[in-house]
Design a protein around this motif. Sequence first.
Motif, PDB file in Angstrom:
ATOM      1  N   UNK A 126       2.007  -4.922  -3.018  1.00  0.00           N
ATOM      2  CA  UNK A 126       1.312  -3.947  -2.191  1.00  0.00           C
ATOM      3  C   UNK A 126       0.258  -4.597  -1.314  1.00  0.00           C
ATOM      4  N   UNK A 127      -0.465  -5.564  -1.857  1.00  0.00           N
ATOM      5  CA  UNK A 127      -1.480  -6.278  -1.075  1.00  0.00           C
ATOM      6  C   UNK A 127      -0.847  -7.075   0.057  1.00  0.00           C
ATOM      7  N   UNK A 128       0.259  -7.728  -0.247  1.00  0.00           N
ATOM      8  CA  UNK A 128       0.906  -8.596   0.738  1.00  0.00           C
ATOM      9  C   UNK A 128       1.604  -7.819   1.847  1.00  0.00           C
ATOM     10  N   UNK A 129       1.891  -6.541   1.605  1.00  0.00           N
ATOM     11  CA  UNK A 129       2.610  -5.737   2.600  1.00  0.00           C
ATOM     12  C   UNK A 129       1.749  -4.612   3.142  1.00  0.00           C
ATOM     13  N   UNK A 130       0.454  -4.731   2.991  1.00  0.00           N
ATOM     14  CA  UNK A 130      -0.441  -3.700   3.517  1.00  0.00           C
ATOM     15  C   UNK A 130      -0.370  -3.703   5.040  1.00  0.00           C
ATOM     16  N   UNK A 131      -0.125  -2.555   5.620  1.00  0.00           N
ATOM     17  CA  UNK A 131       0.075  -2.483   7.063  1.00  0.00           C
ATOM     18  C   UNK A 131       1.520  -2.774   7.409  1.00  0.00           C
ATOM     19  N   UNK A 132       1.877  -2.687   8.686  1.00  0.00           N
ATOM     20  CA  UNK A 132       3.270  -2.922   9.097  1.00  0.00           C
ATOM     21  C   UNK A 132       3.738  -4.336   8.769  1.00  0.00           C
ATOM     22  N   UNK A 133       4.982  -4.446   8.373  1.00  0.00           N
ATOM     23  CA  UNK A 133       5.618  -5.747   8.116  1.00  0.00           C
ATOM     24  C   UNK A 133       6.932  -5.793   8.880  1.00  0.00           C
TER      25      UNK A 133
ATOM     26  N   UNK B 284       6.930 -13.066   2.532  1.00  0.00           N
ATOM     27  CA  UNK B 284       6.352 -12.429   1.345  1.00  0.00           C
ATOM     28  C   UNK B 284       7.200 -12.718   0.113  1.00  0.00           C
ATOM     29  N   UNK B 285       8.517 -12.749   0.258  1.00  0.00           N
ATOM     30  CA  UNK B 285       9.396 -13.052  -0.875  1.00  0.00           C
ATOM     31  C   UNK B 285       8.972 -14.366  -1.530  1.00  0.00           C
ATOM     32  N   UNK B 286       8.699 -15.383  -0.703  1.00  0.00           N
ATOM     33  CA  UNK B 286       8.336 -16.696  -1.224  1.00  0.00           C
ATOM     34  C   UNK B 286       6.950 -16.702  -1.846  1.00  0.00           C
ATOM     35  N   UNK B 287       6.029 -15.919  -1.300  1.00  0.00           N
ATOM     36  CA  UNK B 287       4.682 -15.856  -1.865  1.00  0.00           C
ATOM     37  C   UNK B 287       4.728 -15.279  -3.278  1.00  0.00           C
TER      38      UNK B 287
END
Length: 256
Positions: free
Chosen positions: A66-73, A99-102
Amino acid sequence: AAVVVVALAACASPDVTVPHPGSIVDAVAEDGDSLRTDDGQRYRLLGINAPEAGECLADRARQRLGELTEGPVVVTHDISETDQHGRELVYVHHDDVLVNAVMVAEGLALAVHSAPNSLHTDTLFTAMGEARRDEVGIWDMTACGSGPVAPLRIVDVEWDPPGDDRHNLDGEYVVIANAGAEPVDLSGWVLRDESSVNRYSFPSGMVLEPGSTVTITSGDGPFGFGLGSPIWNNDGDTVYLVDDQGRFVDHAAVPG
């Protein structure tokens, strides 16, 4: 975690630069590897598998996604566009970071083989190797339990027995050995693959004596998965041995 993200973005930039065309979406995390938009569209992150509900670090994985995808992706596809549940299979990019790799680099998801989708397979498995080396997330033996880790080892894997695997399930097997000096109670231990569904739970009260081995087949025997189909993917897979506290005690690669 911020250091890991920055380092990943820097070292992997040739692989994670957002390709075009991509779709811009605004979605929230359902769990550690899936997203959902307000209008009900669902996305499954390709090449990773986060802990399931009730498993160690599942809540943290959902929170972090959720943190990594906050806002448009930006979401992009590989070969396959949807899974069996109708979810779009995607790589998720935010500020030119994959994001997948993170998620994998922070030890909050496993890298998985997703043939024929292989665009970022090398990046994801490299990230997992580094996470395992640095003992972060699920690879931190204190994150999912306490006390000494039992010295059980995966000593042999037969993932491609002679003939059609579907007709030789007992010929597909994993051998586990107790390399320690004390008996190990296997109650609550699990043998699994990269997926979310193939799990073998050891019988309650089963004890493996020092120097002894146990063979788990894909068949219906007393120590078998019993699912009626092969377990280990010949296109690439990983065998994981997980203890009763959710710690990943050992693993073995299945070559693709």
